[in-house]
Enzyme design. Structure first.
Site, PDB file in Angstrom:
ATOM      1  N   CYS A 174       0.813  -1.225   0.000  1.00 59.95           N
ATOM      2  CA  CYS A 174       0.000   0.000   0.000  1.00 59.95           C
ATOM      3  C   CYS A 174       0.840   1.265   0.000  1.00 59.95           C
ATOM      4  CB  CYS A 174      -0.951  -0.009   1.186  1.00 59.95           C
ATOM      5  SG  CYS A 174      -1.984  -1.466   1.162  1.00 59.95           S
ATOM      6  N   HIS A 225      -3.884   6.897   2.118  1.00 63.90           N
ATOM      7  CA  HIS A 225      -4.193   5.573   1.584  1.00 63.90           C
ATOM      8  C   HIS A 225      -5.585   5.134   2.060  1.00 63.90           C
ATOM      9  CE1 HIS A 225      -4.007   1.440   0.489  1.00 63.90           C
ATOM     10  NE2 HIS A 225      -3.931   1.006   1.732  1.00 63.90           N
ATOM     11  N   ASN A 248     -10.060  -0.566  -1.325  1.00 60.01           N
ATOM     12  CA  ASN A 248      -8.604  -0.466  -1.185  1.00 60.01           C
ATOM     13  C   ASN A 248      -7.933  -1.041  -2.439  1.00 60.01           C
ATOM     14  OD1 ASN A 248      -5.919  -0.740  -0.499  1.00 60.01           O
ATOM     15  ND2 ASN A 248      -6.285  -1.790   1.446  1.00 60.01           N
TER      16      ASN A 248
HETATM   17  O1  UT7 Z   1      -4.211  -1.608   3.058  1.00 57.53           O
HETATM   18  C1  UT7 Z   1      -3.278  -2.456   3.621  1.00 57.53           C
HETATM   19  C2  UT7 Z   1      -3.386  -2.562   5.067  1.00 57.53           C
HETATM   20  N1  UT7 Z   1      -4.655  -3.116   5.470  1.00 57.53           N
HETATM   21  C3  UT7 Z   1      -5.413  -2.452   6.330  1.00 57.53           C
HETATM   22  O2  UT7 Z   1      -5.101  -1.334   6.705  1.00 57.53           O
HETATM   23  C4  UT7 Z   1      -6.617  -3.174   6.900  1.00 57.53           C
HETATM   24  C5  UT7 Z   1      -6.684  -2.997   8.396  1.00 57.53           C
HETATM   25  N2  UT7 Z   1      -7.733  -3.766   8.993  1.00 57.53           N
HETATM   26  C6  UT7 Z   1      -9.050  -3.458   8.862  1.00 57.53           C
HETATM   27  O3  UT7 Z   1      -9.407  -2.533   8.145  1.00 57.53           O
HETATM   28  C7  UT7 Z   1     -10.053  -4.241   9.652  1.00 57.53           C
HETATM   29  O4  UT7 Z   1      -9.377  -5.055  10.588  1.00 57.53           O
HETATM   30  C8  UT7 Z   1     -10.989  -5.153   8.772  1.00 57.53           C
HETATM   31  C9  UT7 Z   1     -11.950  -4.272   7.969  1.00 57.53           C
HETATM   32  C10 UT7 Z   1     -10.181  -6.003   7.827  1.00 57.53           C
HETATM   33  C11 UT7 Z   1     -11.831  -6.026   9.691  1.00 57.53           C
HETATM   34  O5  UT7 Z   1     -12.565  -5.221  10.592  1.00 57.53           O
HETATM   35  P1  UT7 Z   1     -12.511  -5.504  12.162  1.00 57.53           P
HETATM   36  O6  UT7 Z   1     -13.354  -4.467  12.772  1.00 57.53           O
HETATM   37  O7  UT7 Z   1     -11.067  -5.525  12.577  1.00 57.53           O
HETATM   38  O8  UT7 Z   1     -13.168  -6.926  12.267  1.00 57.53           O
HETATM   39  P2  UT7 Z   1     -12.694  -8.189  13.092  1.00 57.53           P
HETATM   40  O9  UT7 Z   1     -11.760  -9.001  12.270  1.00 57.53           O
HETATM   41  O10 UT7 Z   1     -12.259  -7.753  14.451  1.00 57.53           O
HETATM   42  O11 UT7 Z   1     -14.054  -8.970  13.259  1.00 57.53           O
HETATM   43  C12 UT7 Z   1     -15.099  -8.470  14.116  1.00 57.53           C
HETATM   44  C13 UT7 Z   1     -16.318  -9.366  13.948  1.00 57.53           C
HETATM   45  C14 UT7 Z   1     -16.003 -10.865  14.058  1.00 57.53           C
HETATM   46  O12 UT7 Z   1     -17.144 -11.492  14.654  1.00 57.53           O
HETATM   47  P3  UT7 Z   1     -17.148 -11.881  16.194  1.00 57.53           P
HETATM   48  O13 UT7 Z   1     -15.969 -12.795  16.386  1.00 57.53           O
HETATM   49  O14 UT7 Z   1     -17.004 -10.595  16.942  1.00 57.53           O
HETATM   50  O15 UT7 Z   1     -18.488 -12.527  16.352  1.00 57.53           O
HETATM   51  C15 UT7 Z   1     -15.897 -11.307  12.634  1.00 57.53           C
HETATM   52  O16 UT7 Z   1     -16.178 -12.662  12.453  1.00 57.53           O
HETATM   53  O17 UT7 Z   1     -16.874  -9.176  12.653  1.00 57.53           O
HETATM   54  C16 UT7 Z   1     -16.955 -10.450  11.964  1.00 57.53           C
HETATM   55  N3  UT7 Z   1     -16.722 -10.206  10.552  1.00 57.53           N
HETATM   56  C17 UT7 Z   1     -17.694  -9.924   9.683  1.00 57.53           C
HETATM   57  N4  UT7 Z   1     -19.031  -9.836   9.822  1.00 57.53           N
HETATM   58  C18 UT7 Z   1     -19.743  -9.529   8.729  1.00 57.53           C
HETATM   59  C19 UT7 Z   1     -15.525 -10.188   9.915  1.00 57.53           C
HETATM   60  N5  UT7 Z   1     -15.725  -9.890   8.616  1.00 57.53           N
HETATM   61  C20 UT7 Z   1     -17.062  -9.736   8.440  1.00 57.53           C
HETATM   62  C21 UT7 Z   1     -17.865  -9.422   7.325  1.00 57.53           C
HETATM   63  N6  UT7 Z   1     -19.199  -9.327   7.527  1.00 57.53           N
HETATM   64  N7  UT7 Z   1     -17.354  -9.182   6.103  1.00 57.53           N
END
Ligand code: UT7
Length: 334
Positions: free
Chosen positions: A114, A254, A284
């Site tokens: 990125c 970004h 992204n």
């Molecule tokens: O560009 C290069 C660098 N990359 C980044 O900067 C990305 C950085 N990370 C992020 O933007 C975020 O971590 C994500 C958008 C990828 C994920 O968001 P999050 O708020 O960190 O979600 P999480 O992985 O902590 O998951 C929270 C909950 C989980 O459920 P439980 O365990 O709390 O019941 C996941 O299973 O959300 C669930 N979940 C979803 N639910 C619906 C994860 N993905 C999804 C989804 N739809 N697509």
């Protein structure tokens, strides 16, 4: 002193749109979850299997040259930031040059995920500042849909395809690329990488069965590092150049997650009206996000505007560049 001014900007995204509602039909997710957690509503995805990253870049560079009224034969150097090059070799830069007829250029790819465009812009600017070259093109292009696992709901929702390019030319005015602060920390690789396809684990039936050719991302860990480092480096380049919040015209950050961008602007002390944002339409696009933002906002840019470009990504790689915009975009914007 010679500086490298951005004198033209162009971008390209494939026509086909993959919306959050389309994703609802493919994986267990909702438009509400994706929008509130990331700010993304749709992304553009190339659905022609015969098209690759170089094809998106070619469209952007052709438009770039047309807007500036130059022939591709005038390009001295073309640097392409990408992690989704057409092939392992030759470089995508070579392929772009051949496709556009940039017969007098040489170039190379730069794999900084990125931060690829920022690494490319700072590298390209050195060839202008030294007086070596007069026309350097810096491309940021990624076809993320080709390396995303559309059954991995946490990762697949954030990525899209797109390319952008800028032309760098010398100026003796106090404009252009003014300063940069770049970082890398290979220890971060564990949180964001592709497990196979390189010399460590060449492609095999086993690597394919284990889905090792896709983006592997530990979202929360990356998020935490991104929020801290992107905000910190953006604030630091301002301090280093004695720029106050009121002097900043635009934050060009970004586009990985709206929450990371909000944290960065708040650390810099600038309001949302100064933050370029198009994540809702493109998602992204990795190396493509920053030039695509400049392309979208070109019309609003004025000569002398202070821009802070900022990114964080796989590697880990991160950094910020201070750019003083070199022309009135209203004359050329799309
Ligand atoms: O560009 C290069 C660098 N990359 C980044 O900067 C990305 C950085 N990370 C992020 O933007 C975020 O971590 C994500 C958008 C990828 C994920 O968001 P999050 O708020 O960190 O979600 P999480 O992985 O902590 O998951 C929270 C909950 C989980 O459920 P439980 O365990 O709390 O019941 C996941 O299973 O959300 C669930 N979940 C979803 N639910 C619906 C994860 N993905 C999804 C989804 N739809 N697509």
């Amino acid at each position: 002193m010679i500086r490298a001014a951005i004198t033209s900007i162009a971008g390209f995204v494939p026509e086909n749109i993959l919306s959050n509602h389309d994703l609802e039909k493919m994986i267990d997710t909702t438009d509400e979850w994706i929008t509130s957690r990331t700010g993304i509503r749709e992304r553009h995805i190339e659905n022609d299997p015969d098209k690759a990253t170089s094809d998106m870049a070619v469209e952007a560079v052709k438009l770039l040259c047309k807007k500036r009224g130059i022939s591709p034969e005038e390009i001295d150097l073309l640097i392409c930031g990408t992690v989704t090059g057409d092939l392992i070799f030759p470089s995508t830069s070579n392929l772009i040059c051949a496709k556009i007829g940039a017969k007098n250029a040489w170039g190379f790819d730069l794999g900084a995920a990125c931060s690829g465009f920022l690494y490319g812009l700072s590298t390209g600017s050195q060839f202008i500042e030294t007086g070596k070259y007069k026309k350097v093109v810096v491309v940021g292009a990624d076809m993320m849909s080709r390396i995303v696992d559309y059954t991995d709901r946490t990762t697949c929702v954030i990525f899209g395809d797109g390319a952008g390019a800028v032309l760098l030319e010398p100026t003796e005015e106090n404009l252009g690329v003014m300063d940069f602060v770049l970082h890398a920390d290979g220890k971060g690789a564990t949180h964001l990488h592709m497990k196979a396809g390189g010399s460590l684990r060449p492609p095999s039936h086993d690597t394919i069965d284990k889905k090792m050719h896709y983006v592997y991302q530990e979202g929360q860990a990356v998020f935490k590092h991104a929020v801290y480092n992107m905000a910190e480096v953006s604030a630091r380049i301002m301090e280093k150049n004695h720029i106050k919040a009121e002097d900043v015209k635009w934050l060009v950050a970004h586009q990985a997650n709206k929450r990371i961008i909000d944290a960065t602007s708040s650390r810099m002390g600038i309001g949302p009206e100064k933050v370029m944002m198009n994540i809702e339409r493109y998602g992204n696009t990795t190396s493509g996000t920053i030039p695509l933002l400049l392309w979208d906002y070109e019309k609003q840019l004025r000569k002398g505007d202070n821009l802070i470009l900022s990114a964080f990504g796989g590697g880990f790689t991160w950094g910020a560049i201070y750019v003083k915009w070199a022309y009135d975009g209203s004359k050329t914007g799309k």
